[in-house]
Design an enzyme around this catalytic site. Structure first.
Site, short mmCIF file in Angstrom:
data_model
loop_
_atom_site.label_atom_id
_atom_site.label_comp_id
_atom_site.label_asym_id
_atom_site.label_seq_id
_atom_site.Cartn_x
_atom_site.Cartn_y
_atom_site.Cartn_z
N GLY A 17 -2.90 1.96 3.57
CA GLY A 17 -3.23 3.09 3.91
C GLY A 17 -2.62 4.22 2.96
O GLY A 17 -1.37 4.04 3.12
N ARG A 27 7.58 10.28 -7.44
CA ARG A 27 8.14 10.90 -8.24
C ARG A 27 9.98 10.66 -7.99
O ARG A 27 10.48 10.55 -9.35
CB ARG A 27 8.00 12.43 -7.88
N VAL A 29 11.21 8.08 -7.09
CA VAL A 29 11.69 6.61 -7.71
C VAL A 29 11.71 6.82 -9.27
O VAL A 29 12.69 6.50 -9.81
CB VAL A 29 10.70 5.61 -7.34
N ARG A 78 -5.77 -2.46 -0.31
CA ARG A 78 -5.52 -3.60 0.54
C ARG A 78 -6.09 -5.03 -0.37
O ARG A 78 -7.05 -4.68 -0.87
CB ARG A 78 -6.21 -3.74 1.87
N ASP A 109 3.79 -1.87 7.51
CA ASP A 109 4.26 -3.12 7.82
C ASP A 109 3.53 -4.19 7.02
O ASP A 109 4.25 -5.27 6.53
CB ASP A 109 4.16 -3.18 9.37
N THR A 132 3.36 5.58 5.47
CA THR A 132 2.18 5.29 6.50
C THR A 132 2.12 6.41 7.66
O THR A 132 3.23 6.90 7.97
CB THR A 132 2.18 3.81 7.42
N ILE A 133 0.99 6.83 7.83
CA ILE A 133 1.09 7.99 8.59
C ILE A 133 1.12 7.62 10.40
O ILE A 133 1.32 8.57 11.32
CB ILE A 133 -0.39 9.03 8.85
N ASP A 134 1.04 6.26 10.54
CA ASP A 134 1.34 5.81 11.87
C ASP A 134 2.71 5.92 12.53
O ASP A 134 2.70 5.82 13.77
CB ASP A 134 0.90 4.29 12.07
N ASP A 136 5.00 3.89 12.89
CA ASP A 136 4.88 2.58 13.58
C ASP A 136 6.02 1.71 13.14
O ASP A 136 5.92 0.49 13.37
CB ASP A 136 3.53 1.84 14.00
N MET A 176 -6.05 9.73 14.75
CA MET A 176 -6.13 8.40 14.03
C MET A 176 -4.79 7.65 14.89
O MET A 176 -3.91 8.18 15.54
CB MET A 176 -5.60 8.54 12.59
N ARG A 178 -4.94 3.23 15.36
CA ARG A 178 -5.68 2.01 15.86
C ARG A 178 -4.74 1.24 16.75
O ARG A 178 -5.13 0.80 17.71
CB ARG A 178 -5.79 1.07 14.64
N GLY A 192 -0.38 21.50 23.26
CA GLY A 192 -0.46 21.97 24.60
C GLY A 192 -1.82 21.15 25.04
O GLY A 192 -2.41 21.63 25.97
N HIS A 258 -10.50 11.23 8.49
CA HIS A 258 -9.68 11.28 7.39
C HIS A 258 -9.09 12.59 6.96
O HIS A 258 -8.13 12.19 6.22
CB HIS A 258 -10.65 10.53 6.25
N GLN A 260 -7.02 13.99 8.54
CA GLN A 260 -5.67 13.78 8.77
C GLN A 260 -4.90 13.14 7.71
O GLN A 260 -3.47 13.20 7.79
CB GLN A 260 -5.56 12.79 9.99
P1 ATP Z 1 -0.96 0.88 6.75
O1 ATP Z 1 0.10 0.96 8.01
O2 ATP Z 1 -1.18 2.33 6.21
O3 ATP Z 1 -2.33 0.26 7.23
P2 ATP Z 1 -0.01 -1.41 5.51
O4 ATP Z 1 1.12 -1.58 4.42
O5 ATP Z 1 0.23 -2.13 7.06
O6 ATP Z 1 -0.19 0.06 5.49
P3 ATP Z 1 -1.98 -3.38 5.12
O7 ATP Z 1 -3.23 -3.52 4.66
O8 ATP Z 1 -1.58 -4.21 6.36
O9 ATP Z 1 -1.28 -2.02 5.00
O10 ATP Z 1 -1.04 -4.31 4.02
C1 ATP Z 1 -1.27 -4.01 2.59
C2 ATP Z 1 -1.25 -5.10 1.92
O11 ATP Z 1 -0.25 -6.00 1.86
C3 ATP Z 1 -2.41 -5.93 2.08
O12 ATP Z 1 -3.80 -5.74 1.65
C4 ATP Z 1 -2.07 -7.60 1.48
O13 ATP Z 1 -2.56 -7.50 -0.02
C5 ATP Z 1 -0.37 -7.42 1.58
N1 ATP Z 1 -0.07 -8.18 2.59
C6 ATP Z 1 -0.05 -7.94 4.04
N2 ATP Z 1 0.12 -8.98 4.75
C7 ATP Z 1 0.73 -10.11 3.61
C8 ATP Z 1 1.01 -11.48 3.99
N3 ATP Z 1 1.24 -11.98 5.07
N4 ATP Z 1 1.05 -12.16 2.86
C9 ATP Z 1 1.01 -11.62 1.55
N5 ATP Z 1 0.43 -10.21 1.38
C10 ATP Z 1 0.45 -9.65 2.48
#
Ligand code: ATP
Length: 329
Positions: A17, A27, A29, A78, A109, A132-134, A136, A176, A178, A192, A258, A260
């Site tokens: 996301g 920038r 990097v 993704r 993650d 990531t905005i989460d 987490d 947002m 999940r 508040g 969205h 957010q």
């Molecule tokens: P957000 O926290 O915003 O959802 P994210 O990085 O967790 O971001 P994901 O869609 O979970 O988003 O992962 C991004 C991409 O990483 C996936 O679409 C996939 O291409 C790749 N990916 C995730 N897990 C694996 C895995 N176990 N093996 C190979 N590629 C992976």
């Protein structure tokens, strides 16, 4: 530190996301790599660009005027293909074709799980930056995008409060998250709110009703923040359950959605992104791989992908929940 292999060409991409501040990280990097005499390429649409060979050279001027922009100039995605052995083999071929010998992955993650697999199979050095905005992730106090998203949510709730208190209304606002209640909890305290419902905690309708009963006698408006992944359901579902028991309440539901994710990143996100970009490139040059850049107690630190992903976020939700309970009376 001993260099494993000298790095000459870095690839950078944004994945999962999108989050405000990703552009500021790109920038940082690009400019840090050039500062150290390295070549840089941008990979489009996350892992997809590696699989399909969608790669373009990035000079220092290509990242002018983006520090303030939300979204990501490299686009994000993704990638189903990268989840397969064949997809990752194609990704390695792309890197070899362009002579890219290390990667900076900006994402969440899932992105770092993918990076771990790629390192294990093909030995490509990868360092991660949290986008990531989460909020987490383990290994960092905050993730790039979280501060902006929470500020946006808070400003919108402030506006809802204005109208709610003019009409004696009970508002359910869905934010947002999940599987993470970080935006909900931080926004709830900052705006508040009277009650916050998050996926990490089993406090539900019963506790909410108790708060509503108390508030009915003393408050002109009540705002309940609901994280989208709460086990009671989203804001519409929670409102329906409350209405079943409190038919006389005039309720309104607002799903922020969205909005957010968009918008100009805050000072905090721009600075975190800038620091993260510099740290990530210098870590690769120093021979690091398989680690994520984070900020802990104000210091930039590196944590292995496996720990960052497994630890999840040790949130301050519990502390904030207590604060909200005291301050919303
Ligand atoms: P957000 O926290 O915003 O959802 P994210 O990085 O967790 O971001 P994901 O869609 O979970 O988003 O992962 C991004 C991409 O990483 C996936 O679409 C996939 O291409 C790749 N990916 C995730 N897990 C694996 C895995 N176990 N093996 C190979 N590629 C992976």
């Amino acid at each position: 530190m001993k260099k494993v292999k000298s790095i000459e060409h870095i690839g950078v991409f944004t994945s999962g996301g999108d989050a405000p501040g990703m552009n500021a990280a790109i920038r940082a990097v690009v400019r840090t790599a050039h500062y150290h005499g390295l070549q840089v390429s941008g990979i489009m649409e996350g892992y997809n660009g590696l699989v399909t060979d969608d790669v373009k050279a990035l000079g220092t001027r290509d990242v002018s005027n983006i520090i303030q922009r939300g979204g990501t100039i490299l686009r994000s995605a993704r990638s189903k293909e990268f989840m397969t052995l064949e997809g990752r083999l194609a990704a390695k071929k792309t890197l070899d074709k362009h002579g890219i010998d290390a990667l900076v992955a900006i994402g969440g993650d899932g992105t770092f799980r993918g990076a771990e697999v790629f390192i294990a199979e093909h030995g490509v050095p990868i360092v991660g930056i949290t986008g990531t905005i989460d909020n987490d992730m383990g290994g960092t106090d905050t993730t790039i995008g979280f501060d902006t998203a929470t500020n946006t949510a808070m400003e919108l709730v402030d506006r809802i409060r204005d109208t709610a208190s003019s009409h004696d209304r009970l508002f359910f606002v869905e934010v947002m998250g999940r599987s993470s209640g970080a935006i909900a909890m931080h926004c709830g305290v900052a705006a508040g709110a009277e009650f916050v419902m998050i996926p990490e905690r089993k406090q539900g309708i019963v506790e909410l009703i108790a708060v509503l009963e108390r508030a009915e006698k003393s408050k002109s408006s009540v705002i309940v923040i609901v994280a989208e992944g709460d086990e009671e359901g989203g804001a519409y579902e929670v409102a329906r359950k409350v209405k079943e028991r409190y038919a006389h309440y005039e309720t309104r539901v607002s799903v922020l959605g969205h909005v957010q994710r968009g918008g100009n990143p805050t000072v905090a996100d721009r600075i975190l992104a800038s620091r993260s970009g510099v740290t990530a490139v210098e870590a690769l040059i120093a021979g690091h791989a398989g680690e994520m850049v984070g900020v802990v107690n104000g210091e930039m630190v590196l944590t292995s992908f496996s720990m960052a992903v497994a630890a999840g976020k040790v949130t301050d939700n519990k502390d904030l929940d207590r604060i909200l309970t005291i301050l919303s009376t």
